[in-house]
Design a protein around this motif. Structure first.
Motif, PDB file in Angstrom:
ATOM      1  N   GLN A  43       0.441  -1.447  -0.001  1.00  0.00           N
ATOM      2  CA  GLN A  43       0.343   0.235  -0.308  1.00  0.00           C
ATOM      3  C   GLN A  43       0.090   1.287  -0.123  1.00  0.00           C
ATOM      4  OE1 GLN A  43      -2.223  -2.057   3.620  1.00  0.00           O
ATOM      5  NE2 GLN A  43      -4.349  -0.794   1.717  1.00  0.00           N
ATOM      6  N   ARG A  44       2.008   1.292   0.567  1.00  0.00           N
ATOM      7  CA  ARG A  44       3.056   2.263   0.596  1.00  0.00           C
ATOM      8  C   ARG A  44       3.418   2.645  -0.606  1.00  0.00           C
ATOM      9  NH1 ARG A  44       6.570   1.036   5.281  1.00  0.00           N
ATOM     10  NH2 ARG A  44       7.961   2.388   4.819  1.00  0.00           N
ATOM     11  N   ARG A  45       3.755   1.621  -1.344  1.00  0.00           N
ATOM     12  CA  ARG A  45       4.256   1.594  -3.205  1.00  0.00           C
ATOM     13  C   ARG A  45       2.759   1.472  -3.829  1.00  0.00           C
ATOM     14  NH1 ARG A  45       9.118  -0.202  -4.170  1.00  0.00           N
ATOM     15  NH2 ARG A  45      10.289  -1.900  -1.974  1.00  0.00           N
ATOM     16  N   ASN A  46       1.834   2.063  -3.669  1.00  0.00           N
ATOM     17  CA  ASN A  46       1.043   2.135  -4.235  1.00  0.00           C
ATOM     18  C   ASN A  46       0.279   3.879  -4.269  1.00  0.00           C
ATOM     19  OD1 ASN A  46      -1.395   2.026  -6.344  1.00  0.00           O
ATOM     20  ND2 ASN A  46      -2.546   2.338  -4.180  1.00  0.00           N
ATOM     21  N   HIS A  47       1.068   3.980  -3.325  1.00  0.00           N
ATOM     22  CA  HIS A  47       0.972   5.485  -2.865  1.00  0.00           C
ATOM     23  C   HIS A  47       2.302   6.625  -3.286  1.00  0.00           C
ATOM     24  CE1 HIS A  47      -3.627   5.623  -1.965  1.00  0.00           C
ATOM     25  NE2 HIS A  47      -2.822   4.688  -1.249  1.00  0.00           N
ATOM     26  N   HIS A  48       3.566   5.707  -3.758  1.00  0.00           N
ATOM     27  CA  HIS A  48       4.662   5.979  -3.988  1.00  0.00           C
ATOM     28  C   HIS A  48       5.267   6.713  -2.377  1.00  0.00           C
ATOM     29  CE1 HIS A  48       3.317   5.601  -8.173  1.00  0.00           C
ATOM     30  NE2 HIS A  48       2.655   6.106  -8.186  1.00  0.00           N
ATOM     31  N   ALA A  53      13.531   3.053   5.194  1.00  0.00           N
ATOM     32  CA  ALA A  53      14.508   3.463   6.019  1.00  0.00           C
ATOM     33  C   ALA A  53      13.317   4.339   7.315  1.00  0.00           C
ATOM     34  CB  ALA A  53      15.542   4.699   6.023  1.00  0.00           C
ATOM     35  N   ASP A  54      11.782   4.596   6.827  1.00  0.00           N
ATOM     36  CA  ASP A  54      11.250   5.543   7.891  1.00  0.00           C
ATOM     37  C   ASP A  54      10.160   4.638   9.295  1.00  0.00           C
ATOM     38  OD1 ASP A  54      11.236   7.705   6.164  1.00  0.00           O
ATOM     39  OD2 ASP A  54       8.787   7.018   4.864  1.00  0.00           O
ATOM     40  N   HIS A  55      10.674   5.187  10.059  1.00  0.00           N
ATOM     41  CA  HIS A  55      10.056   4.774  11.536  1.00  0.00           C
ATOM     42  C   HIS A  55       9.154   4.749  10.745  1.00  0.00           C
ATOM     43  CE1 HIS A  55       9.506   8.823  12.557  1.00  0.00           C
ATOM     44  NE2 HIS A  55      10.575   8.826  12.349  1.00  0.00           N
ATOM     45  N   ARG A  56       8.841   3.926  11.919  1.00  0.00           N
ATOM     46  CA  ARG A  56       6.813   4.100  12.153  1.00  0.00           C
ATOM     47  C   ARG A  56       6.380   4.724  12.044  1.00  0.00           C
ATOM     48  NH1 ARG A  56       3.994  -0.959  15.636  1.00  0.00           N
ATOM     49  NH2 ARG A  56       1.572   0.139  15.686  1.00  0.00           N
ATOM     50  N   PHE A  57       5.937   5.910  12.737  1.00  0.00           N
ATOM     51  CA  PHE A  57       6.025   6.956  12.237  1.00  0.00           C
ATOM     52  C   PHE A  57       6.168   8.641  11.702  1.00  0.00           C
ATOM     53  CE2 PHE A  57       4.896  11.757  12.549  1.00  0.00           C
ATOM     54  CZ  PHE A  57       3.540  11.746  13.338  1.00  0.00           C
ATOM     55  N   LYS A  58       7.006   7.874  10.988  1.00  0.00           N
ATOM     56  CA  LYS A  58       7.234   8.466   9.729  1.00  0.00           C
ATOM     57  C   LYS A  58       6.803   8.367   8.897  1.00  0.00           C
ATOM     58  CE  LYS A  58      10.933  10.705   6.947  1.00  0.00           C
ATOM     59  NZ  LYS A  58      12.553  11.718   7.497  1.00  0.00           N
ATOM     60  N   ALA A  59       6.677   6.490   8.512  1.00  0.00           N
ATOM     61  CA  ALA A  59       5.658   5.785   7.909  1.00  0.00           C
ATOM     62  C   ALA A  59       4.326   6.504   6.764  1.00  0.00           C
ATOM     63  CB  ALA A  59       6.447   4.678   7.502  1.00  0.00           C
ATOM     64  N   ALA A  60       3.761   6.620   8.312  1.00  0.00           N
ATOM     65  CA  ALA A  60       2.044   6.620   8.469  1.00  0.00           C
ATOM     66  C   ALA A  60       2.161   7.733   8.390  1.00  0.00           C
ATOM     67  CB  ALA A  60       1.621   6.580  10.324  1.00  0.00           C
ATOM     68  N   ALA A  61       3.365   9.276   8.680  1.00  0.00           N
ATOM     69  CA  ALA A  61       2.771  10.856   8.326  1.00  0.00           C
ATOM     70  C   ALA A  61       2.832  11.243   6.478  1.00  0.00           C
ATOM     71  CB  ALA A  61       4.379  11.487   9.356  1.00  0.00           C
ATOM     72  N   ARG A  62       4.651   9.775   6.439  1.00  0.00           N
ATOM     73  CA  ARG A  62       4.625  10.328   4.596  1.00  0.00           C
ATOM     74  C   ARG A  62       3.390  10.041   3.739  1.00  0.00           C
ATOM     75  NH1 ARG A  62       9.206  10.927   2.176  1.00  0.00           N
ATOM     76  NH2 ARG A  62      10.381  10.325   4.268  1.00  0.00           N
ATOM     77  N   PHE A  63       2.350   8.622   3.909  1.00  0.00           N
ATOM     78  CA  PHE A  63       1.374   8.936   3.903  1.00  0.00           C
ATOM     79  C   PHE A  63       0.157   9.006   4.083  1.00  0.00           C
ATOM     80  CE2 PHE A  63      -2.085   5.210   3.301  1.00  0.00           C
ATOM     81  CZ  PHE A  63      -2.080   4.326   2.495  1.00  0.00           C
ATOM     82  N   LEU A  64      -0.608   9.949   5.288  1.00  0.00           N
ATOM     83  CA  LEU A  64      -1.179  11.144   4.904  1.00  0.00           C
ATOM     84  C   LEU A  64      -0.752  12.238   4.691  1.00  0.00           C
ATOM     85  CD1 LEU A  64      -3.451  11.950   6.396  1.00  0.00           C
ATOM     86  CD2 LEU A  64      -1.819  12.874   8.441  1.00  0.00           C
ATOM     87  N   GLY A  91       5.567  10.571  -3.279  1.00  0.00           N
ATOM     88  CA  GLY A  91       3.953  11.146  -3.107  1.00  0.00           C
ATOM     89  C   GLY A  91       4.013  12.154  -1.773  1.00  0.00           C
ATOM     90  N   SER A  92       4.530  11.946  -1.075  1.00  0.00           N
ATOM     91  CA  SER A  92       4.898  12.703  -0.676  1.00  0.00           C
ATOM     92  C   SER A  92       5.747  14.511  -0.246  1.00  0.00           C
ATOM     93  CB  SER A  92       5.836  12.867   1.132  1.00  0.00           C
ATOM     94  OG  SER A  92       6.881  11.822   1.322  1.00  0.00           O
ATOM     95  N   ARG A  93       5.632  14.402  -2.081  1.00  0.00           N
ATOM     96  CA  ARG A  93       6.204  15.648  -2.256  1.00  0.00           C
ATOM     97  C   ARG A  93       5.382  16.478  -3.656  1.00  0.00           C
ATOM     98  NH1 ARG A  93      12.298  16.837  -2.490  1.00  0.00           N
ATOM     99  NH2 ARG A  93      13.057  16.171  -0.478  1.00  0.00           N
ATOM    100  N   ILE A  94       5.307  17.401  -3.468  1.00  0.00           N
ATOM    101  CA  ILE A  94       4.721  18.062  -4.802  1.00  0.00           C
ATOM    102  C   ILE A  94       5.068  18.374  -6.350  1.00  0.00           C
ATOM    103  CG2 ILE A  94       2.485  19.026  -3.518  1.00  0.00           C
ATOM    104  CD1 ILE A  94       3.804  21.328  -2.895  1.00  0.00           C
ATOM    105  N   SER A  95       4.865  18.816  -7.356  1.00  0.00           N
ATOM    106  CA  SER A  95       5.891  19.052  -7.686  1.00  0.00           C
ATOM    107  C   SER A  95       6.718  20.416  -7.868  1.00  0.00           C
ATOM    108  CB  SER A  95       4.812  19.034  -9.718  1.00  0.00           C
ATOM    109  OG  SER A  95       3.713  19.950  -9.259  1.00  0.00           O
ATOM    110  N   THR A  96       7.617  20.842  -9.040  1.00  0.00           N
ATOM    111  CA  THR A  96       7.802  22.419  -8.741  1.00  0.00           C
ATOM    112  C   THR A  96       7.001  23.024  -9.115  1.00  0.00           C
ATOM    113  OG1 THR A  96      10.444  21.142  -8.417  1.00  0.00           O
ATOM    114  CG2 THR A  96      10.066  22.841  -9.670  1.00  0.00           C
ATOM    115  N   THR A  97       6.708  23.029 -10.581  1.00  0.00           N
ATOM    116  CA  THR A  97       4.868  23.804 -10.317  1.00  0.00           C
ATOM    117  C   THR A  97       4.002  23.985  -9.533  1.00  0.00           C
ATOM    118  OG1 THR A  97       5.519  22.883 -12.720  1.00  0.00           O
ATOM    119  CG2 THR A  97       3.444  24.807 -12.239  1.00  0.00           C
TER     120      THR A  97
END
Length: 378
Positions: A43-48, A53-64, A91-97
């Motif tokens: 599911q993390r891969r599905n949302h890119h 290396a992400d710890h548990r909270f960071k993985a959830a925060a990146r997903f959110l 997925g936790s970044r937006i484009s430069t534009t």
């Protein structure tokens, strides 16, 4: 040596002043999650957002953050090109534009505040502008999202400060982002130590008050740390803050950043730039690593809440409710949705409809483990 008289402050866990605003963030009545889920790799891969290396909270925060980006139809950003020269979608970044259009900020009025802060940044201030504009997980845009609207309205600002730090300020004069009184200046810490935000104002008696704030979102406190210079060796014993100012715990992760900032706050008093000072720390309640770092640090202090410069750990959730209580309930709801509504992550996992194959595979594995071993050739 200047000493604080505006103490003791209430415990950071006391939600009473703005508790009436908590219901606005929980219309379903589910209450907060007591622990965050471990999100399957698929599911993390599905949302890119799969970063091993992400710890548990960071993985959830990146997903959110990815869910927030998708809900706002913002284009996916990329990690910088590595040694292969290929960029990877994240997925936790937006484009430069999208970043150039201010999409990382939750209200149009925040964007000019960011632009002014960048244009008039202090000498030596560190801003990674690309990260500020495009990294949804970064604590620097979070800091602007939390405080920029308050900076623009003194009445909102003083209500907010009075909620979180009762009795400390009756007038707010400045919100300063990425602040140090003098980077590299030997009168202070002679290095680049700074606060994510500084709030200046006056007490009821007219004394000058300084509140330095450190904001964490997904950071653990174990990020790469600078080598501390010799200034701290002579400065720490004079601060009247630490049980043992020579303790190695203070100068290593996860305490070293808070140690440096506390020392910097002490020099602000010593140099006569303020009469009273407070050091505050903000992190999401589920970022246990960050709050464990704050707890470890507080144990090194003579008195965290009643010392010369009180150290006040706060949850991000508590700060968001104070923003609602100050008069920005809509903005507070947007902050909650973006940064702390982990029920949205739970909803994406579809745990009420777990595929039957998950348990079929487990049962098959269990049967295989019970079969007698087959003789094999030596």
């Amino acid at each position: 040596m200047a000493h604080n008289a505006l103490i003791p402050l209430p415990p950071a866990s006391d939600h009473t002043p703005s508790s009436t605003h908590l219901d606005a963030f929980d219309p379903t009545g589910l209450g907060p999650l007591t622990i965050l889920p471990i999100i399957p790799e698929a599911q993390r891969r599905n949302h890119h957002v799969f970063i091993p290396a992400d710890h548990r909270f960071k993985a959830a925060a990146r997903f959110l953050q990815a869910l927030w980006r998708e809900d706002h139809d913002l284009p996916t950003g990329h990690l910088p090109a590595g040694t292969t020269g290929k960029r990877r979608r994240l997925g936790s970044r937006i484009s430069t534009t999208a970043g150039d259009q201010g999409a990382n900020f939750l209200h149009p009025d925040i964007v000019p505040t960011v632009a002014r802060a960048l244009a008039y940044r202090e000498l030596g201030a560190v801003y990674n502008v690309e990260r500020l504009k495009t990294n949804l997980l970064s604590s620097q845009p979070l800091t602007f999202n939390l405080f920029a609207l308050l900076q623009r309205d003194p009445a909102l600002a003083i209500r907010f400060v009075a909620d979180l730090f009762p009795g400390v300020m009756t007038e707010v004069t400045e919100f300063i982002f990425e602040h140090s009184p003098g980077r590299g200046d030997p009168r202070f810490t002679a290095d680049g130590t700074a606060f994510d935000l500084a709030i200046r104002g006056h007490s009821a008696t007219g004394d000058r008050v300084f509140i330095g704030i450190e904001v964490k979102y997904s950071e653990s406190g174990y990020e790469p740390a600078p080598r501390l210079n010799d200034r701290y060796t002579t400065l720490a014993p004079t601060t009247d803050l630490f049980i043992d100012p020579t303790a190695p715990t203070l100068t290593t992760n996860p305490c070293q950043q808070l140690f440096r900032q506390h020392c910097l706050a002490a020099t602000i008093l010593d140099e006569g730039l303020a009469d009273y000072a407070v050091l505050a720390f903000i992190a999401p309640q589920h970022n246990h690593l960050a709050h464990a770092a704050a707890t470890t640090y507080a144990r090194q202090l003579q008195s965290a809440q009643a010392g010369r410069i009180p150290f006040i750990p706060l949850t991000l959730e508590r700060v968001i409710t104070a923003i609602a209580a100050a008069g920005l309930p809509g903005h507070a709801r947007n902050l909650h949705r973006r940064y702390t509504d982990f029920w949205l992550v739970d909803g994406e996992l579809h745990l009420d409809t777990v595929p039957e194959t998950l348990f079929t595979a487990a049962a098959t594995s269990a049967r295989r483990s019970r079969r007698p071993a087959t003789a094999t050739a030596a």
